[in-house]
Enzyme design. Sequence first.
Site, PDB file in Angstrom:
ATOM      1  CD  GLU A 181      -6.240   4.164   8.957  1.00 50.08           C
ATOM      2  OE1 GLU A 181      -5.097   4.613   8.849  1.00 50.08           O
ATOM      3  OE2 GLU A 181      -7.097   4.239   8.066  1.00 50.08           O
TER       4      GLU A 181
ATOM      5  CD  GLU B  67      -5.734   1.298   5.153  1.00 50.68           C
ATOM      6  OE1 GLU B  67      -5.799   1.754   6.290  1.00 50.68           O
ATOM      7  OE2 GLU B  67      -5.903   2.007   4.143  1.00 50.68           O
TER       8      GLU B  67
ATOM      9  CG  ASN C 132     -20.394  11.795   3.307  1.00 48.77           C
ATOM     10  OD1 ASN C 132     -21.175  12.173   2.431  1.00 48.77           O
ATOM     11  ND2 ASN C 132     -19.569  12.600   3.955  1.00 48.77           N
TER      12      ASN C 132
ATOM     13  CD  GLU D 297      -9.655   2.677   4.873  1.00 51.68           C
ATOM     14  OE1 GLU D 297     -10.027   3.572   5.640  1.00 51.68           O
ATOM     15  OE2 GLU D 297      -8.596   2.731   4.228  1.00 51.68           O
TER      16      GLU D 297
ATOM     17  CG  HIS E  51      -2.200   2.123   3.867  1.00 53.85           C
ATOM     18  ND1 HIS E  51      -2.628   2.164   5.170  1.00 53.85           N
ATOM     19  CD2 HIS E  51      -1.222   1.192   3.816  1.00 53.85           C
ATOM     20  CE1 HIS E  51      -1.919   1.292   5.878  1.00 53.85           C
ATOM     21  NE2 HIS E  51      -1.056   0.695   5.092  1.00 53.85           N
ATOM     22  CD  GLU E  52      -5.830   5.289   2.355  1.00 53.06           C
ATOM     23  OE1 GLU E  52      -5.936   4.862   3.528  1.00 53.06           O
ATOM     24  OE2 GLU E  52      -4.793   5.795   1.929  1.00 53.06           O
TER      25      GLU E  52
ATOM     26  CG  HIS F 163       4.069   7.823   4.191  1.00 55.74           C
ATOM     27  ND1 HIS F 163       3.387   8.955   4.532  1.00 55.74           N
ATOM     28  CD2 HIS F 163       3.119   6.887   3.933  1.00 55.74           C
ATOM     29  CE1 HIS F 163       2.077   8.713   4.493  1.00 55.74           C
ATOM     30  NE2 HIS F 163       1.895   7.459   4.133  1.00 55.74           N
ATOM     31  CG  HIS F 164       5.901   8.118  -2.034  1.00 57.68           C
ATOM     32  ND1 HIS F 164       6.352   7.394  -3.115  1.00 57.68           N
ATOM     33  CD2 HIS F 164       6.987   8.755  -1.526  1.00 57.68           C
ATOM     34  CE1 HIS F 164       7.672   7.592  -3.258  1.00 57.68           C
ATOM     35  NE2 HIS F 164       8.078   8.406  -2.297  1.00 57.68           N
ATOM     36  CD  GLU F 165      -2.065  10.063   1.791  1.00 56.35           C
ATOM     37  OE1 GLU F 165      -2.110   9.119   2.588  1.00 56.35           O
ATOM     38  OE2 GLU F 165      -2.797  10.107   0.766  1.00 56.35           O
TER      39      GLU F 165
HETATM   40  C1  NOJ Z   1      -4.377   6.558   5.808  1.00 57.18           C
HETATM   41  C2  NOJ Z   1      -3.500   5.375   6.040  1.00 57.18           C
HETATM   42  O1  NOJ Z   1      -4.260   4.197   6.150  1.00 57.18           O
HETATM   43  C3  NOJ Z   1      -2.695   5.630   7.287  1.00 57.18           C
HETATM   44  O2  NOJ Z   1      -1.939   4.497   7.636  1.00 57.18           O
HETATM   45  C4  NOJ Z   1      -1.829   6.846   7.077  1.00 57.18           C
HETATM   46  O3  NOJ Z   1      -1.168   7.143   8.285  1.00 57.18           O
HETATM   47  C5  NOJ Z   1      -2.660   8.052   6.656  1.00 57.18           C
HETATM   48  N1  NOJ Z   1      -3.548   7.718   5.597  1.00 57.18           N
HETATM   49  C6  NOJ Z   1      -1.773   9.195   6.206  1.00 57.18           C
HETATM   50  O4  NOJ Z   1      -1.149   8.864   5.001  1.00 57.18           O
HETATM   51 CA    CA Z   2      -6.752   3.978   5.499  1.00 57.85          CA
END
Ligand code: NOJ
Ligand code: CA
Length: 707
Positions: free
Chosen positions: A511, A505, A198, A177, A486-487, A416-418
Amino acid sequence: MKAYTLVFVIALAIFSCNSEKKQTKEITSPNEKVTIDFNINNEGRPFYLVKFNNKTVVDTSYLGFEFKDAPSFNKNFIIKNTTTSSFSETWQMPWGEQLDVENNYKELKVELQEKTTPERFLNIVFKVYDDGIGFRYEFPEQARLKGDVFITEENTEFNLTEDYKTFWIPGDWDIYEHLYNTTNLSEVDALQYADHKNLAQTYIPENAVNTPVTMVGKGGTHLSFHEAALVDYSGMTLKVDTENLNLKSNLVGSENTDYKVKRTMPFNTPWRTIQITDNAPDLIESNLIVNLNEPNKLGDVSWFKPMKYTGVWWEMHLGKSSWDYGMTQNMSTWTDAGDAHGNHGANTENVKRFIDFSAKNNIGGVLVEGWNTGWEHWIGFEDREGVFDFVTPYPDYDIDEVVRYGKEKGVDIIMHHETSAATETYEKQQDTAYALMQKYGMHTVKSGYVGKILPKGEYHHGQYMVNQYNNAAIKAAKYQVAVNAHEPIKATGLRRTYPNIISREGLRGQEFNAWSSDGGNPPEHLPIVAFTRMLSGPIDFTPGIFNIKFDEYKKDNQVNTTIAQQLALYVVIYSPVQMAADLVEHYEANPEPLQFIKDVGVDWETTKVLNGVVGDYVTIARKERGTGNWFVGGITDENSRIVDLDFSFLNDNKTYEAIIYKDGENAHWDNNPLAIDIEKTEINSTSNLSVKLAEGGGFAISIKEKE
Ligand code: NOJ
Ligand code: CA
C-alpha cells in the site's frame, strides 16, 4: 489438511540435578556449535554468555527486573538448583512453509533465590538449538511473592562483541511500518533515521529498535534478535547503547499506568530469542521462533484453507473508488451526504466481477473492504468508538447475494473488520461479527487497527493490545474464523499454538507504493524484509501489481520493482493467504504473466533458501503440498545481478516442465519495469540456469513434473 500431530518424542532426559556451587553452568546445542554459559557474579547478579563456533557472540549480559512497589530483582541471588535436559521431536504444520518441523534442543533450567529478605524465587530457562537460543523468566508460585506483580522494566541484556552491520527499524510503540535502515550497530540512531516520526501520532523512545533486528558480522556470523510466544506481556523493543555495543530490553508502556506489565503469580515471560547462523539463507530456514511456542491448542483447523485472493482493495488505495458510501455521520438516519457514493467500491456488481475473475484464475478468495457502515468517520476522527458496525452492510452491498454467488463459483468471501483501533467497540461486537461470518461460511477475516489506540494512552505494542490481538484470535477460533491482522502486534510464532492466526501486516506493505509521499518502498525493502520481518512469521504483503506505473491513477507514485519481481514475491514472501492485489482489468490485459499467479501454490511441503545476502538478494524454492510442483522466486535490490541456480532439489530421474518468468533484456524498476521474458523449457535435477535480474528485478519459475 491434517491437524497438528506430534510425530515422535525421542527423549526427555534429566542429565543432572545438583545444588548450587559457584561454577558456570553450560549447555551446548545438539550440533555443539552454540553454547550458553550461565552464572552469577559476586553481587549475586545473574548473567549469561553465548558462544558460536567457539567465539563469544554475546558477552557477559545481565538479567533481571524492576517492579513497582517492590525491591528490584537484579542481584543478591544464589543458584539453588540447575537441571539440564534434551528434547527432540518432529511436529507438523497444518499449513506453512513446510510440513515437518524438527524441534531439537538442550535445556538448562536455573532456579535462583534471593539470599536476603524477601528471599524471592526466580527461574530462568535456557534452550539451545542448532539455529540459536531462547530463554525466558519463570516466576514460580511462592509465599513471599504473591498476587499481582507490576513490572516497570525488564533488564535483559545482549552485550555484543562486534560492531555488526545492522538492519533495523525504530522501536516505535505504535507502528512497524517503517523503512529499514542499514548502519553499523554503533551508528544506530532511531530518531535521526526514522522515515516518519510524527511524535503526536506515535512514540519512538530514544535509540530503541524493534525486533526482529538482524545483524551481519565481518566473519559471516548472522544474528537476529526477537521474541517468541508474546502472551499477556508487553512487546519488547531493544535499546541500543552504541558506545558499548549493548542491547537492553525496553518494554512498551502505557500512559495510563505507572508500570509496563501486570501479571498475576505464577507466570512466565515470553522467550527472548537470538537466531544464530553462519549464512543468510539459514536465518530464513530457521524454525526457532515457532519451536519455542506451545503445540497446537485448537486441534483440527482444516476449515481454514490456504488460498490466493483478489479484492476490492487496491482500487481504494489508488483512489479509483472509496471505502465509504458518502453518508453523513449519523448512521441511523442514513442520510446521503451526496458526494462519494457513486464511487463506492464494495458494491454487489463490482464484487461479482472479482468473484468471476478469481473463479477463472484458480484464486480461492475475494476480500471486500468498505462493505460495512462507519467509513465516513474513521481516519482523522478522535471519537471513533461506536462508529464501525461489523454486521451492517451499506445499501448497495447485498451480502446474501454475494456469498451465494461466491459459493456457486467456488470462491470464498474474505471478511474485513477495520476497527480504527476503537478496541471497546470491536470487543463488544466480536461475538456477533464472527457469528455472522460463521452463518455465511466465511472462514477468514482481515482486521485492521488504523489510528491511535482507544482507550487513549494505550499503544499498539503494549500489554493491553497484545491481549486484544490474542483474545480476538482465540475468540475467532470458536467460530472457525482465521485472522489476518493489519496494524498488528508482531508475530512471535503463536501460529503454532493457534493455527487460526494465519498472517498479518506489521511492515510497510504494498500500500505504501500507492500513496506514500516518500515515493514508496525502495527496491532494497523486500531483500531486507526477507531476513528481518519475515523471520517472525507470515506476511500479508499483497504482491502482484502489474500496472507498475499506475498510468491512469497517480502520477507521483509507482511500484519500485519490475513486474517479474512482483511474480517472484509469491514464492519469496511467505503467507498462507496471498493476494493478487491488482485490478481485474490490469490482469486481463496481461494474461501471460498472470499464468504464474494462476499456477503458483500457497501451501508448502518444503522450503529451500537457495542463496541470499541480507539486504541484497534472495532466492527461495518451495514445493507445493499435494501436487509436488515446485516454485522458485528470486528478488534483488537496486543492483542488477546474475544468479546461478542448480535444481538438485528436484527428484532424480524425473523430467519437469519449467516456465521461467524473468526480467526482459533492458528491464529496470523505474525506466522499464514491464519488460519480461517468458520461456518454457525442460529441466531435471542436473540442470543449471543463470538468470539475470534487472535493477529492482526478479524472476519466478514454475516447475511441474512431466506426465
Ligand atoms: C490499512 C491496511 O493496511 C490496509 O490494507 C487497509 O486497506 C486499510 N487499513 C483500511 O482498513
Ligand atoms: Ca497498514
